[in-house]
Design a protein around this motif. Structure first.
Motif, mmCIF file in Angstrom:
data_model
loop_
_atom_site.group_PDB
_atom_site.id
_atom_site.type_symbol
_atom_site.label_atom_id
_atom_site.label_comp_id
_atom_site.label_asym_id
_atom_site.label_seq_id
_atom_site.Cartn_x
_atom_site.Cartn_y
_atom_site.Cartn_z
ATOM 1 N N UNK A 459 0.843 -1.211 0.000
ATOM 2 C CA UNK A 459 0.000 0.000 0.000
ATOM 3 C C UNK A 459 0.864 1.242 0.000
ATOM 4 N N UNK A 460 1.911 1.184 0.834
ATOM 5 C CA UNK A 460 2.796 2.340 0.924
ATOM 6 C C UNK A 460 3.472 2.612 -0.409
ATOM 7 N N UNK A 461 3.933 1.526 -0.980
ATOM 8 C CA UNK A 461 4.605 1.697 -2.252
ATOM 9 C C UNK A 461 3.665 2.370 -3.245
ATOM 10 N N UNK A 462 2.441 1.872 -3.254
ATOM 11 C CA UNK A 462 1.463 2.464 -4.156
ATOM 12 C C UNK A 462 1.287 3.939 -3.833
ATOM 13 N N UNK A 463 1.176 4.141 -2.549
ATOM 14 C CA UNK A 463 0.980 5.515 -2.078
ATOM 15 C C UNK A 463 2.112 6.418 -2.523
ATOM 16 N N UNK A 468 4.490 10.517 -5.653
ATOM 17 C CA UNK A 468 5.539 10.969 -6.552
ATOM 18 C C UNK A 468 4.931 11.468 -7.852
ATOM 19 N N UNK A 469 3.986 10.653 -8.272
ATOM 20 C CA UNK A 469 3.309 11.055 -9.489
ATOM 21 C C UNK A 469 2.633 12.429 -9.271
ATOM 22 N N UNK A 489 3.057 15.871 1.443
ATOM 23 C CA UNK A 489 4.361 15.168 1.409
ATOM 24 C C UNK A 489 4.851 14.816 2.808
ATOM 25 N N UNK A 490 4.607 15.824 3.641
ATOM 26 C CA UNK A 490 5.071 15.583 5.004
ATOM 27 C C UNK A 490 4.358 14.401 5.612
ATOM 28 N N UNK A 491 3.079 14.459 5.401
ATOM 29 C CA UNK A 491 2.310 13.341 5.970
ATOM 30 C C UNK A 491 2.766 12.048 5.329
ATOM 31 N N UNK A 492 2.960 12.144 4.022
ATOM 32 C CA UNK A 492 3.434 10.922 3.338
ATOM 33 C C UNK A 492 4.782 10.507 3.900
ATOM 34 N N UNK A 493 5.588 11.552 4.044
ATOM 35 C CA UNK A 493 6.904 11.286 4.607
ATOM 36 C C UNK A 493 6.784 10.659 5.980
ATOM 37 N N UNK A 494 5.888 11.313 6.711
ATOM 38 C CA UNK A 494 5.745 10.772 8.081
ATOM 39 C C UNK A 494 5.238 9.337 8.022
ATOM 40 N N UNK A 495 4.297 9.190 7.113
ATOM 41 C CA UNK A 495 3.790 7.807 6.998
ATOM 42 C C UNK A 495 4.902 6.893 6.525
ATOM 43 N N UNK A 496 5.670 7.466 5.597
ATOM 44 C CA UNK A 496 6.757 6.656 5.072
ATOM 45 C C UNK A 496 7.728 6.307 6.186
ATOM 46 N N UNK A 497 7.971 7.341 6.924
ATOM 47 C CA UNK A 497 9.005 7.102 7.955
ATOM 48 C C UNK A 497 8.474 6.217 9.086
ATOM 49 N N UNK A 525 -8.094 4.293 3.567
ATOM 50 C CA UNK A 525 -8.569 4.154 4.956
ATOM 51 C C UNK A 525 -7.669 3.218 5.759
ATOM 52 N N UNK A 526 -7.145 2.257 5.104
ATOM 53 C CA UNK A 526 -6.301 1.290 5.819
ATOM 54 C C UNK A 526 -5.084 1.962 6.453
ATOM 55 N N UNK A 527 -4.391 2.679 5.555
ATOM 56 C CA UNK A 527 -3.180 3.310 6.073
ATOM 57 C C UNK A 527 -3.544 4.433 7.035
ATOM 58 N N UNK A 528 -4.616 5.113 6.775
ATOM 59 C CA UNK A 528 -5.031 6.166 7.711
ATOM 60 C C UNK A 528 -5.450 5.552 9.018
#
Lengths: 594, 425
Positions: A459-463, A468-469, A489-497, A525-528
């Motif tokens: 999921x993250x990868x997709x995200x 990125x897209x 991005x930050x949130x993504x980053x945070x999620x990423x991190x 919703x899953x990742x959230x």
């Protein structure tokens, strides 16, 4: 009477007296006469006066007549005028004449007797001397005879030995003759052989002289052969001869060296054997055998002393080089000494044994064989008994150590102990079962978490790809868009991190978790749902975590393991949270595991 | 034990090559070479006259055939049958011929022992050795083939010359303290030369390789002396058999007697006495015809076996004629086993018995009593086994384990005169 002189041989007193008697004889007559005359002259008056006095003349006359009658003479003396003091002359003178005649006759006979006696004593002497002489001669001749016997015997012995010598000599002569005969036959045989050879030579010589065709000696060969060792032959030089000599000496020397080595080895071995023998002999002699009491104890004592002395001296000598002559001599001397001692010892023992055999066992010093054996048997039995006793005691002691109480309490105690052990064991089994269950759960959770993680990753990868897209697409100079994207991005980053941090083995500080809650992302919703529920659980979990850390008196797991499982617990907790809010019961369950 | 078929040989000239591969026999003037295993004839050579003496060279490549009457020696090669060599001694005659240890020289002793001619087959060169002594054993090669000892006699004195076999040069020449030297023998290690007198005097002299007199041994005087001599293979012992029926053993360290073995007629001190017992088949004499006797030779072959006789045993003694020279009395044959453990002796006046002595214990081990006089005996080069023959058609073997007599299968009148044993292993 003076013809018989004194003989030098033994003279009896008798002979001396007889001789003196003889010597006296020439003057004896005179002496007698004087002897007779003396008393007559000396005591003439007294005799006459004693015999006849003027008063008793007729008594005297009658007495004289009696005497004359007893002598066989005519007794005619009478007094001339009777009664008067004068005598009738003619009968008195006749009587006197006859008395004188008688006297003369007796004197003559005495003289003759004396002569006879002299003669007889002289002949006796003569006989005696001759007797003694003959005795001496006899002795001498007896001695001579014995001496001659002796010489005869010796001569016979000599004769015998000479005969035997003669026999041996004869035998030897015979032997030598046979030897000579054999040698002579050998010589003649050899001589004949030589003669035959000489004859052959002569014949040959004559033949050769006649023939004069001297056949030369020659060799015909198809071709020369090579040397057997393949090498070329060498010239004969002085060096070659010297080398030959050297080779010869080398071979001789090597042989001598080999034999010397062998001899040295043998010598060393023999010395070792001798040393060993010596040690063994010392060993045999020095410890005093206990049954050999009495006089032998002192001997063995002194043997022991001397042995100890010797041993101390010998050990110092043994360090010397054994090839030294002195050391060798010492060794052999010491061996001889030891052997002598041993031999004496054995001899003494033998004597003692024989004594014991001969005498009844009254000898207190020597213990006879039977009692010795009996003693030995007895001692063996004792030893056996002692051993058994010790063994039994050991067993009892062991039992004592094990059971210090009486039977009942011992049994009870045993029962208690076993019960205690059983309880402990049960407890441990229970714990073990719990742990096993927990492990199963954890494993299950872990696998679920791993699956979830995989899904999340995807999921993250997709995200990420989407972001990125999005980013790429939304690369515009417009600011607000940037902000929103940056927040994204930050949130993504945070999620990423977040998952990265999760996957790392370090504990997540509570600050970060609080930071995460502020962010809200337009994620699926899953990742959230994940951060929120995770966050909630985490914050919730933190409390029991601390409590558990405070209260933990059980075994702790490793941190890494715990953190790995943390996520799975969070997952499980989130699930549980969603379904049931009885977190604390879960925590209780978790307690033993943390 | 397998026996080959009998094949003819004359003059007892039948010798196996030193390497054990070939067997050479002489029949009159022909020399026949056979392979030892198959007995197939490999080569056939013809000599010029009846062969008196035949000898293999040490490398088994050549054979020497000597014809004493003609004074010729012919040498044949095994590898090259075409190769030939003929040595003619000329008018001086030939009495004995032999190989040198390297197999490339031939030593011919001329008639009357005038000289020894050394022929070299490598260079055709000739050397002469003068004044060799004509005695029982005047020439001996050392076992390693390096040295040759030769007895010489000049001016009524005995000398010994030691030559180096490589180039035949004289190494040592010394006079011996003998009146009439009868023989010499090298010790197996090549360092000591035993020299003994003729039987008129018992004298054994021991010289070292460089000519020094090491020791003299004389057991007794005047009676006849040394009859036979043998070295033990380890060079440790020298056995001397003498005419007084005794063997004396000298040791190599002190050269003094360490043991004396006597041969009494009544034996009491040995382990076993093996007596050969022959079983003759019963022959009824009336029906015998000449034809029967000649044809039915198997009738005369007797079975024999060994029996252990109980001690004490009496050995038959034959008293020799005292007037004759070289009387048949005394120990004439001695042989050590290859490990020097045993020595076999034969006493001439008890010629039917062989005595085997144990050298370790220095006592009599066994006595073998045969039915007829013993011709010769020899030890196995590998193990302590003694083979002996008595001139009949049987071969007898003794080993420490026991004794066996083997019949040699043969037709006709087969008799072993003088077997030369070669053990194969």
């Amino acid at each position: 009477m003076g013809d018989w002189g004194l003989t030098e041989t033994s003279m009896d007193n008798y002979e001396i007296s007889s001789l003196s008697h003889v010597e006296m004889s020439p003057s004896r007559h005179n002496n007698l006469m004087s002897a007779y005359s003396l008393p007559s002259s000396k005591s003439s008056y007294s005799v006459i006066s004693a015999f006849c006095t003027e008063d008793n003349i007729p008594q005297c006359i009658s007495y004289i007549n009696q005497e004359l009658g007893s002598l066989g003479l005519a007794a005619h003396i009478q007094a001339d005028p009777p009664g008067r003091a004068s005598l009738n002359a003619a009968p008195a003178l006749n009587a006197m004449y006859e008395l004188l005649q008688i006297h003369r006759r007796t004197m003559n006979s005495v003289e003759e007797l004396e002569k006879e006696q002299l003669k007889k004593t002289s002949t006796l002497e003569h006989m005696q001397t001759s007797n003694s002489r003959l005795k001496d001669q006899l002795e001498l001749s007896i001695r001579e005879k014995s001496g001659l016997h002796e010489t005869e015997r010796q001569l016979q012995l000599k004769l015998k030995t000479l005969q035997s010598c003669l026999k041996t000599e004869k035998d030897e002569v015979q032997k030598l003759q046979s030897i000579i005969a054999s040698r002579a036959s050998q010589y003649s045989h050899d001589a004949k052989r030589k003669e035959r050879e000489a004859a052959k030579l002569k014949e040959r010589l004559s033949q050769l002289l006649v023939d004069r065709k001297d056949k030369k000696l020659a060799i015909e060969m198809l071709n020369s052969l090579g040397r057997s060792d393949g090498k070329r032959s060498h010239w004969k030089t002085a060096k070659a001869t010297a080398s030959r000599e050297a080779e010869m000496y080398k071979s001789l020397l090597s042989d001598y060296e080999a034999s010397q080595r062998a001899l040295m080895l043998e010598n060393a071995e023999l010395q070792k054997v001798l040393q060993q023998m010596k040690k063994e002999m010392m060993h045999i002699l020095s410890p005093c055998p206990p049954l050999n009491r009495g006089g032998s104890a002192e001997e063995s004592q002194e043997l022991g002393d001397s042995d100890r002395e010797e041993r101390s001296a010998e050990t110092s000598r043994e360090t010397l080089d054994q090839s030294c002559e002195h050391a060798r001599e010492q060794l052999t001397n010491s061996i001889r000494q030891q052997w002598r001692k041993l031999r004496n010892h054995v001899q003494k023992l033998d004597n003692q044994a024989s004594l014991v055999q001969n005498q009844p066992p009254s000898n207190a010093e020597v213990i006879p064989l039977e009692t010795h054996e009996q003693e030995v048997e007895r001692m063996r039995l004792e030893v056996q008994q002692c051993k058994e006793f010790i063994h039994a005691q050991q067993q009892l002691l062991q039992q004592q150590l094990n059971t210090s109480f009486d039977d009942e309490t011992a049994a009870l105690l045993n029962g208690c102990y076993t019960l205690e052990e059983k309880e402990r064991l049960k407890e441990e089994w229970r714990l073990f079962d719990e742990q096993k269950r927990n492990f199963e759960k954890e494993r299950k959770n872990f696998t679920e978490a791993a699956i979830r993680l995989g899904r999340e990753k995807r999921a993250f990868e997709e995200d990420r790809a989407a972001w990125l897209k999005h980013q790429f697409l939304s690369m515009t100079p417009f600011a607000d868009r940037m902000r929103s994207s940056s927040s994204d991005g930050q949130s993504a980053l945070s999620v990423k991190s977040e998952p990265e941090i999760k996957t790392s083995s370090s504990k997540v500080p509570p600050v970060k978790s609080s930071a995460y809650t502020t962010f809200s992302t337009p994620k699926p919703s899953k990742s959230a749902a994940v951060p929120s529920t995770i966050d909630v659980c985490r914050t919730l979990r933190l409390i029991p975590d601390y409590s558990s850390s405070r209260h933990s008196n059980q075994r702790r797991w490793q941190e890494s393991g715990a953190t790995e499982d943390e996520e799975s617990w969070l997952k499980s907790k989130s699930k549980v949270c969603s379904s049931d809010l009885s977190i604390f019961s879960l925590d209780e369950d978790k307690n033993p595991l943390t | 034990m397998n026996f080959s078929e009998v094949f003819k040989q004359s003059n007892q000239l039948c010798k196996v090559s030193p390497d054990g591969k070939y067997l050479a026999t002489c029949v009159q003037y022909r020399l026949v070479i056979r392979d030892v295993n198959t007995l197939q004839i490999l080569n056939l050579y013809t000599c010029l006259d009846q062969i008196s003496h035949m000898e293999w060279s040490s490398d088994s490549l050549f054979i020497l055939c000597a014809m004493y009457k003609r004074g010729l020696v012919q040498v044949w090669s095994l590898e090259q049958p075409d190769w030939h060599c003929k040595i003619d001694e000329g008018s001086i005659g030939l009495v004995s011929s032999r190989w040198s240890p390297d197999g490339r020289h031939i030593l011919n002793t001329t008639e009357f022992h005038l000289r020894i001619t050394v022929w070299s087959l490598c260079t055709k060169a000739v050397s002469y050795i003068k004044y060799p002594k004509a005695c029982q054993k005047g020439l001996d090669f050392s076992r390693d083939g390096c040295y040759m000892a030769l007895a010489e006699r000049r001016d009524c004195k005995d000398y010994v010359s030691i030559f180096v076999c490589d180039d035949w040069h004289l190494l040592r020449h010394f006079e011996t303290e003998t009146q009439d030297l009868s023989g010499l023998e090298w010790s197996p290690n090549g360092c000591v030369l035993a020299v003994w007198e003729s039987c008129l005097e018992y004298k054994m002299l021991l010289y070292s390789l460089d000519g020094r007199l090491l020791s003299t041994y004389s057991a007794y005087e005047w009676s006849l002396g040394i009859k036979s001599v043998s070295w033990s293979p380890s060079s440790q012992f020298l056995a001397i058999g003498s005419f007084d029926e005794k063997v004396r053993i000298l040791n190599h360290i002190t050269w003094k007697k360490i043991a004396q073995f006597e041969h009494p007629a009544i034996i009491d001190n040995t382990k076993t006495v093996y007596k050969e017992i022959e079983k003759r088949p019963a022959v009824s004499s009336d029906e015998m015809s000449l034809h029967d006797i000649t044809v039915a030779s198997s009738l005369f072959s007797t079975q024999s076996k060994y029996d252990i006789s109980p001690l004490p045993v009496q050995i038959p003694v034959v008293k020799p004629d005292p007037d004759r020279a070289n009387p048949k009395i005394g120990v004439s044959a001695l042989a050590f086993s290859s490990d020097s453990r045993y020595i076999a002796t034969k006493n001439d006046n008890m010629a039917t018995a062989v005595w085997v002595w144990d050298m370790q214990k220095l006592r009599l081990e066994a006595v073998l009593e045969q039915t007829s006089t013993i011709r010769c005996f020899q030890w196995d080069p590998r193990r302590p086994r003694l083979a002996l023959c008595t001139g009949n058609s049987k071969l007898y073997l003794w080993s420490p384990g026991g004794c066996v007599s083997v019949q040699v299968p043969a037709e006709g009148n087969f008799s072993q005169k003088n077997s030369c044993f070669k053990f194969f292993f």
